[in-house]
Motif scaffolding. Structure first.
Motif, PDB file in Angstrom:
ATOM      1  N   ARG A  12      -9.088  -0.901  -2.274  1.00 38.62           N
ATOM      2  CA  ARG A  12      -7.956  -1.235  -3.145  1.00 38.62           C
ATOM      3  C   ARG A  12      -7.598  -2.707  -3.022  1.00 38.62           C
ATOM      4  O   ARG A  12      -7.290  -3.371  -4.021  1.00 38.62           O
ATOM      5  CB  ARG A  12      -6.738  -0.381  -2.783  1.00 38.62           C
ATOM      6  N   ALA A  16      -7.986  -5.470  -6.018  1.00 39.94           N
ATOM      7  CA  ALA A  16      -6.797  -6.190  -6.469  1.00 39.94           C
ATOM      8  C   ALA A  16      -7.006  -7.699  -6.392  1.00 39.94           C
ATOM      9  O   ALA A  16      -6.712  -8.435  -7.334  1.00 39.94           O
ATOM     10  CB  ALA A  16      -5.592  -5.776  -5.627  1.00 39.94           C
ATOM     11  N   PRO A  41      -0.600  -6.764  -8.293  1.00 41.48           N
ATOM     12  CA  PRO A  41      -0.565  -5.497  -7.546  1.00 41.48           C
ATOM     13  C   PRO A  41      -0.162  -5.613  -6.085  1.00 41.48           C
ATOM     14  O   PRO A  41       0.181  -4.606  -5.463  1.00 41.48           O
ATOM     15  CB  PRO A  41      -2.007  -5.006  -7.651  1.00 41.48           C
ATOM     16  N   LYS A  65       2.417  -0.390  -6.656  1.00 42.96           N
ATOM     17  CA  LYS A  65       2.103  -1.605  -5.930  1.00 42.96           C
ATOM     18  C   LYS A  65       1.621  -1.301  -4.510  1.00 42.96           C
ATOM     19  O   LYS A  65       1.931  -0.263  -3.933  1.00 42.96           O
ATOM     20  CB  LYS A  65       3.329  -2.525  -5.838  1.00 42.96           C
TER      21      LYS A  65
END
Length: 203
Positions: A12, A16, A41, A65
């Motif tokens: 992740r 991002a 994010p 977020k």
């Protein structure tokens, strides 16, 4: 020093940073609320009173977020294992600290962890590299950003993605950090939060 297998970097975070190289530094509740309405994010939450922390963390999570709670600048939170358990219990995704022991404990609880490093000279950075080899954070926050050009080769030895922070005020600062090996930057300058990597020149 006993070596440990390196933890894989959270996908992740990589995804991002690949699109949005700016992590928002969120000082206080109002800034965190504005952050939830942006496209960026990633964020670091600091200086939020303990009484407001639960609601603020949950608001950022509900907005999709990935936010790291800066344990060193959250009044009343402390640095003991109970503080980490509390953060996990309120739904926090990650923590940020200068303390390697906190980072190690966060890993064990399944929290993402970012270790903050203040670089005063090359020997200080070398000690930090050794500390990070033990604590194995997901990210390193390297401060101040202006030293990166002088310590780039050493910084690459950290073995994990690092973000430049401190005195990041313009797109040119972001581009320079990326050119010197940073995966991104951290800044409280809201004009930079939604900056996309594809829009940068010379990075």
């Amino acid at each position: 020093m006993t070596s440990r297998p390196k933890r894989p970097v959270d996908r992740r975070l990589l995804a991002a940073l690949a699109e949005y190289p700016v992590m928002a530094s969120l000082v206080g509740v109002a800034m965190a609320e504005r952050f939830t309405t942006t496209a960026t994010p990633l964020g670091i939450l600091a200086s939020v009173p303990l009484g407001d922390l639960t609601a603020t963390v949950r608001r950022t999570v509900a907005a999709g977020k990935i936010v790291f709670v800066n344990m060193d600048s959250t009044p009343g939170l402390g640095h003991d294992p109970g503080a980490l358990t509390f953060l996990k219990g309120i739904g926090a995704i990650g923590i940020c600290s200068t303390r390697a022991a906190i980072v190690e404990r966060a890993n064990g609880l399944g929290l993402l962890a970012m270790q903050k490093v203040f670089v005063t000279d090359r020997s200080n950075l070398q000690r930090s590299i050794q500390s990070i080899a033990r604590s194995q954070p997901d990210l390193v926050q390297l401060m101040p950003a202006v030293v990166l050009r002088y310590v780039e080769r050493h910084a690459r030895d950290l073995g994990v993605p690092y973000l430049a922070a401190g005195f990041v005020q313009a797109e040119a600062d972001v581009s320079e950090a990326l050119r010197h090996g940073a995966a991104g930057v951290c800044t409280s300058d809201e004009n930079l939060w939604e900056l996309r990597r594809a829009a940068l020149r010379g990075s």
